[in-house]
Design a protein around this motif. Structure first.
Motif, short mmCIF file in Angstrom:
data_model
loop_
_atom_site.label_atom_id
_atom_site.label_comp_id
_atom_site.label_asym_id
_atom_site.label_seq_id
_atom_site.Cartn_x
_atom_site.Cartn_y
_atom_site.Cartn_z
N LYS A 69 0.84 -1.27 -0.05
CA LYS A 69 -0.03 -0.05 -0.19
C LYS A 69 0.86 1.24 -0.10
O LYS A 69 0.50 2.17 -0.61
N PHE A 70 1.96 1.21 0.91
CA PHE A 70 2.53 2.67 0.94
C PHE A 70 4.18 2.23 0.44
O PHE A 70 5.00 3.25 0.62
N ASN A 217 -1.44 10.21 8.91
CA ASN A 217 -2.63 9.28 8.22
C ASN A 217 -3.04 7.93 8.97
O ASN A 217 -2.27 7.06 9.35
N MET A 220 -2.17 4.58 7.59
CA MET A 220 -0.82 4.18 7.81
C MET A 220 -0.34 3.81 9.08
O MET A 220 0.53 3.16 9.62
N ASN A 290 3.59 -3.15 -4.89
CA ASN A 290 3.16 -1.33 -5.03
C ASN A 290 3.91 -0.99 -6.45
O ASN A 290 2.85 -0.15 -6.82
N THR A 295 -1.91 -2.34 -4.80
CA THR A 295 -1.72 -1.82 -3.69
C THR A 295 -2.42 -2.20 -2.26
O THR A 295 -2.37 -1.93 -1.25
#
Length: 446
Positions: A69-70, A217, A220, A290, A295
């Motif tokens: 995702k990140f 976030n 996150m 990613n 993601t």
């Protein structure tokens, strides 16, 4: 029993009882006539059992989710978590060597029952959460390699008790050898996969530097706390303070100081190795998923099926499955030992390892089997991440007592933690508690 000064023992509410893991207590001799390197080698082992908890199947789920995702952004969390772990595990060794108590025994001997019993309950919850992650991870590993259905794999995990019994019967050094061998297999599997994934090394380096987005976030932060819970694990604090005492390091102050130095080197080196594995999982997810726009990969099974087409080699998913199965087996051994230490330390209740194992594994299998049957792969992925967040929330209840004890001259005597080390430890404890409060606020507010 160690010859402790009456002044040091008076720092505790209760006198010290039977030694932690009495059947293997001081069973590994440290040769006083051997070289310094030989004595250091004799201390190598407990750190690697602790390192297992930093790369268990629950860690895989949070790292896969974070990396896909990140990207590389949460590598900073993995690094920070590992630095916290190094400090806290060194305090565990200090507590054990200075007081002759593991963390569970120290809580029992320092606090009244209305405090120690809830702490015991919270420690058991943490071990059950760990066990759920191991059940699911091992079942998925069996499914990926041998095609065994998840539901059946969950039940098969109950048989791991025989591995524990056999290893413990052979001696504690065999337990350590088993763990280190499987860690070596995991390292080789990930080294090959990282080579195939060919990550952007500039992005990897930047990922080790934290950003404010991690805190601002909520999504996150949730994954960051999951990584924290998967890295600095409550049961590891109890485990390390117990298994350090398998070494027969002597009773004098110089012998204890040397033992503390060697035990700290052992755990620090082992945790640096754990960071490499932790970071590898996240880097692999970032490079393979990613960067290709996938993601939302958080399921171990999905990650396994995607690796072959993305990396272009059929062996990649097999390596992934082998490493996952090794992680599950390793975590099984360490969780059993931690469970024994917690129950014996808090309650003075001794159970045969196989009985203790079947009880905790039985409790873990029920929710794991329910989620697997009713919700499938997606449900198990969410349950894995949830267990890691639960561990993070439980962490403060083990960290604060540990820091309190090791900062007390009355309890630790000459081996009391230096002021600078206690200061860092208190900062770590406050940061962990603060992040957990923020997680709860974000969860309640939706």
């Amino acid at each position: 029993m160690d010859v402790l000064s009456s002044k040091q023992e008076s720092g505790w509410r209760n006198k010290r009882g039977e030694a932690s893991l009495s059947d293997v207590h001081r069973s590994i001799n440290i040769s006083a006539s051997g070289s310094r390197w030989r004595r250091l080698a004799a201390f190598a082992g407990p750190g690697y059992l602790v390192a297992v908890g930093y790369m268990d199947p629950g860690n895989w789920a949070t790292s896969l989710a974070g990396g896909s995702k990140f990207g590389y952004a949460l590598l900073a969390v993995a690094l920070l978590s590992n630095l916290m772990a190094i400090v806290l595990q060194s305090l565990c060794a200090r507590l054990a060597i200075a007081s002759g108590r593991d963390l569970a025994q120290a809580c029992r001997d320092a606090f009244p029952k209305w405090v120690s019993i809830p702490l015991w309950a919270l420690a058991e919850i943490a071990i059950i959460a760990t066990d759920i992650a191991e059940v699911i991870g091992t079942a998925i590993g069996l499914n990926l390699i041998f095609g065994i259905p998840l539901e059946l794999g969950v039940l098969i995990t109950a048989l791991d008790v025989f591995i524990i019994l056999y290893l413990q019967k052979m001696g504690f050094r065999w337990v350590e050898a088993f763990i280190i061998t499987l860690l070596g297999v995991i390292a080789v599997c990930f080294a090959i996969q990282i080579f195939l994934a060919d990550p952007q090394w500039g992005g990897v380096i930047r990922g080790f530097f934290p950003t404010t987005e991690i805190v601002t976030n909520p999504e996150m932060l949730y994954l960051a706390l999951g990584i924290l819970g998967a890295t600095v694990m409550p049961h590891n604090l109890y485990l390390h303070s117990g298994i350090v005492q398998t070494r027969n390091y002597g009773h004098t102050l110089p012998e204890k100081k040397e033992a503390l130095t060697f035990a700290t080197i052992d755990s620090t080196v082992a945790l640096c190795f754990a960071l490499l594995i932790n970071a590898s999982i996240l880097i692999l997810a970032a490079a393979a998923f990613n960067s290709t726009g996938r993601t939302e990969v958080a399921e171990l099974g999905e990650a396994h099926s995607l690796l072959a087409p993305l990396l272009g080699l059929a062996i990649a998913p097999t390596l992934f499955g082998i490493a996952l199965l090794c992680c599950g087996l390793n975590s099984t051994v360490t969780a059993t030992l931690a469970g024994q230490i917690v129950m014996e330390g808090f309650l003075k209740m001794k159970l045969q390892p196989w009985i203790r194992r079947l009880i905790t594994r039985g409790i873990a299998i029920i929710p794991a089997a329910f989620v697997t049957i009713w919700y499938g792969d997606a449900g198990t992925a969410e349950l894995l991440i949830l267990t890691q967040v639960v561990l993070s929330l439980q962490l403060s209840f083990a960290v604060f007592p540990l820091v309190m004890f090791t900062a007390s001259k009355a309890k630790m005597g000459e081996l009391v933690a230096p002021i600078w080390l206690s200061g860092i430890a208190w900062l770590i404890a406050v940061v962990i508690a603060g992040l957990n409060v923020k997680l709860l606020v974000d969860f309640v507010s939706g």
